[in-house]
Design a protein around this motif. Sequence first.
Motif, PDB file in Angstrom:
ATOM      1  N   UNK A 183      82.670  27.904 -26.516  1.00  0.00           N
ATOM      2  CA  UNK A 183      81.775  28.415 -27.548  1.00  0.00           C
ATOM      3  C   UNK A 183      80.613  29.173 -26.903  1.00  0.00           C
ATOM      4  N   UNK A 184      80.050  28.593 -25.813  1.00  0.00           N
ATOM      5  CA  UNK A 184      78.965  29.273 -25.128  1.00  0.00           C
ATOM      6  C   UNK A 184      79.441  30.581 -24.507  1.00  0.00           C
ATOM      7  N   UNK A 185      80.673  30.556 -23.997  1.00  0.00           N
ATOM      8  CA  UNK A 185      81.227  31.769 -23.388  1.00  0.00           C
ATOM      9  C   UNK A 185      81.414  32.867 -24.426  1.00  0.00           C
ATOM     10  N   UNK A 186      81.903  32.486 -25.602  1.00  0.00           N
ATOM     11  CA  UNK A 186      82.136  33.476 -26.646  1.00  0.00           C
ATOM     12  C   UNK A 186      80.840  34.084 -27.164  1.00  0.00           C
ATOM     13  N   UNK A 187      79.736  33.334 -27.028  1.00  0.00           N
ATOM     14  CA  UNK A 187      78.455  33.900 -27.439  1.00  0.00           C
ATOM     15  C   UNK A 187      78.127  35.151 -26.641  1.00  0.00           C
ATOM     16  N   UNK A 188      78.488  35.118 -25.352  1.00  0.00           N
ATOM     17  CA  UNK A 188      78.148  36.234 -24.484  1.00  0.00           C
ATOM     18  C   UNK A 188      79.241  37.304 -24.468  1.00  0.00           C
ATOM     19  N   UNK A 189      80.483  36.887 -24.722  1.00  0.00           N
ATOM     20  CA  UNK A 189      81.593  37.848 -24.669  1.00  0.00           C
ATOM     21  C   UNK A 189      81.428  38.935 -25.707  1.00  0.00           C
ATOM     22  N   UNK A 190      80.857  38.622 -26.838  1.00  0.00           N
ATOM     23  CA  UNK A 190      80.723  39.627 -27.894  1.00  0.00           C
ATOM     24  C   UNK A 190      79.807  40.778 -27.464  1.00  0.00           C
ATOM     25  N   UNK A 191      79.020  40.551 -26.400  1.00  0.00           N
ATOM     26  CA  UNK A 191      78.167  41.621 -25.898  1.00  0.00           C
ATOM     27  C   UNK A 191      78.803  42.324 -24.704  1.00  0.00           C
ATOM     28  N   UNK A 192      80.134  42.272 -24.615  1.00  0.00           N
ATOM     29  CA  UNK A 192      80.815  42.859 -23.463  1.00  0.00           C
ATOM     30  C   UNK A 192      80.490  44.337 -23.243  1.00  0.00           C
ATOM     31  N   UNK A 193      80.228  45.135 -24.270  1.00  0.00           N
ATOM     32  CA  UNK A 193      79.847  46.530 -23.973  1.00  0.00           C
ATOM     33  C   UNK A 193      78.550  46.623 -23.151  1.00  0.00           C
ATOM     34  N   UNK A 194      77.632  45.698 -23.404  1.00  0.00           N
ATOM     35  CA  UNK A 194      76.394  45.699 -22.618  1.00  0.00           C
ATOM     36  C   UNK A 194      76.688  45.444 -21.143  1.00  0.00           C
ATOM     37  N   UNK A 195      77.526  44.443 -20.887  1.00  0.00           N
ATOM     38  CA  UNK A 195      77.879  44.100 -19.511  1.00  0.00           C
ATOM     39  C   UNK A 195      78.615  45.266 -18.840  1.00  0.00           C
ATOM     40  N   UNK A 244      70.620  36.199 -23.033  1.00  0.00           N
ATOM     41  CA  UNK A 244      70.126  34.824 -23.047  1.00  0.00           C
ATOM     42  C   UNK A 244      68.784  34.740 -23.763  1.00  0.00           C
ATOM     43  N   UNK A 245      67.889  35.652 -23.407  1.00  0.00           N
ATOM     44  CA  UNK A 245      66.579  35.670 -24.066  1.00  0.00           C
ATOM     45  C   UNK A 245      66.731  35.980 -25.545  1.00  0.00           C
ATOM     46  N   UNK A 246      67.636  36.912 -25.827  1.00  0.00           N
ATOM     47  CA  UNK A 246      67.862  37.294 -27.221  1.00  0.00           C
ATOM     48  C   UNK A 246      68.360  36.093 -28.036  1.00  0.00           C
TER      49      UNK A 246
END
Length: 771
Positions: A5-17, A493-495
């Motif tokens: 679940x924590x991983x999916x929180x960040x995966x949705x921002x993959x274009x940023x990465x 993370x801050x967001x």
Amino acid sequence: MDVKKQFLKYVQYWPWFLASFILFTAAAYYYLGAVSPTYETSALINIDKMSEKDSEIISTDKVKTDKEEDLEKEKVFITSNDFLSKLVSDLKLNINYYEKGFIDNKVILDIPFVFKTHISNDSLSKITYNIKVTEDGFFVNESVSDGLSLVRNKTVYDISGVPFSIELTSKAKKNLSNYLDKEYVVTVEPTELAVKKLKLNLEIASDENLKTNLSLKHTGTNPMQSKRILNKLIESLDEDIFAEKQKKLGKTVAYLNQRIAAFTKEKDSIESIKESYLRNNNIYVLDQYIATKTNEKTAKTANSALNDRQISLTTFAINDIKRAGNSPLGTDYNLDLPSLSQMLINYNSSLAESELILQRAQKNNPAYLSLAAQLQVQKQSILSTLGDYLNQLKQTRIVNRIEQSNAISEAKSIPTKNKELGNIDNDLSLKEETYLALLQKREEAVLNGAVLDSNLSVLDFPQTNYSAISPKPKPFMLGTILFSLLLPFGIVYVKLKMDSRIHTQEDLNGQLADIPFLGNIPEIDANEKLDNTATSRSVIAEATRTLFSNITYLLPHSKDQLGKVLLFTSSIQGEGKSFCAFHNAVTISNLNKKVLLIGADLRNPQLHDYYNVQKSIPGLSDFLYNSSQSWKNFLVKKSDFSENLDVLFSGEIPPNPSQLLTNSNFEILLQEAKSFYDFIIIDSAPVQIVSDTLNFSYLADVTIYVAKSNFSEKSNLLQLNDFIKKGQLKNVGVIINGISKKSAYGYSYNYSYQEKKVKAPWFKRSMAFNN
């Protein structure tokens, strides 16, 4: 913690990465190609300080200590401003040459020209010149001005107004075409600034294992320049050490000559003192002097004792003679008086003769009387002789005692004189030894000067490690990649940490743990046609059906057949409570339930938008204001959505909505409507903005609290708990409106459930075609 679940929180921002990775990697790759790398050049030298002790004035055994062997003094000397200033001046380190670059100027080894300054380095100011080689000469542009001057073709190019001249190198003169139109950058700076930069790039360290070894390191973008700096540093240090040893040797010889002259004078002075001492004390040879004075003391003591004995014997003899009367006198008195013995013999002979006469005659015999008178004279003569002798002995005793005292005094002074003379001899001996040692040291110093050499030796000549220390390509690229991922990660993370909005049901768990969650209402595209008919399988239709199913579990069980009141409300405006109330009303009515939809938000009504009617259409506010008319007269029946759905709009916006909603007319309306409808759905005002809803919330069987995904604040839900605890809202359930089909944390919401058309394998399709 749910890692997925924590991983999916960040995966949705993959274009940023991805964008950050591409941007920073490309920038790093370009930076590595544009920036001159920094290399480290090192050398190792040995300074044998123990060899310097060979020329010391005083040679004594000294214990070697680490403190004596370390090179802290040399390290301070190497990094001193005076030493480095000379290095900067000799190598012209205050003038640097670069090839102009987009990001950073690159250090070059092949320079087509040479700068020659006309003023001292200390008078120079820090300035940068851009120089371009042309067929006619040079274009020189001072970075701080906009002026561009052309220098015509000559052997040496003198530029008016600048403190230097430019001269082409011999290589550039032969191949001028190789340097045409290239732009170079020359930086000129004062010596003081160049020394500071050199200090920053220079590292001097002692070897941990052998403290007489010094490690020299220089970091820079030009390895050849670094080697020149270290070689020149070693050469200058060697020259300074040699010059220092020469200076020290000269001072040593001069000091030795000074001390030799001083010791010669002191030695002669001591010899003169010794000579005067011996002469004044009548000492020719000390041993003979000691023997003589000792013998004199012994002789004087013996003579004094002998004289005292003679005095005692003489005194005894006088007393004995006086006591003898007419008896014979003794002749053995052991006196050193030869005449006395004869006088005693004569006396005794005369006495014997007088006794013979007396035997034959009387005492008045003239012969006897004559002889008695003679005996008296003889006896008196003996006593007189002894008296004189005694006086002589006493005089001799006085003289003997004086001589004895002098002899004893002189004998007692022998140790003192011996000590004084010994001290003189010791001083003289020390001066002679020191004098000889100084003569020897002077000879050694002269010999050392003839073969004088530096005690510095080079163990490792300057070598460059061509693995760049800054920037290091691999660590730099790895760091860049890591940073390119950490930067968006940190932002996300801050967001997420600062995100105070509600997104999914998970955000409610910490806020409304004891309040039932009824379901999600998906986000609907504004251009998407809303299909919520009885047979529709659209997302909104399926979602509202699920919601109604969950609501039924909250409905209180009652034996009467009266309708149920469902109250839709929210925290603030814009969370979609009207949207949810409308679609739930349509869905329930399509389930063959009679439904009355009431617009109870008298301040900001929204239901009219779904029916394309004016806000001024009569409705609830009109009935509440004037209950003489039946509320049924204000109902709107439209079969566009469902035959079982009636709507009572809010009516005209009144000036006192709270007072209208608190009168009994609204409660009467609901009681009457329960007899005609299965469900009464009320679209009310937000509870955190106004108190309208709280005034009649007790009339609802179920309160549906609407929160909007990506819009509603989590803090707003804390107020909901207060409303429930105070009893202002009852039987509450929460729904989240506007859930995206791909939620904030990567979970898909899909409410369709139908047969999937699966494409048959090719061989089955071919068999079906043949049939």
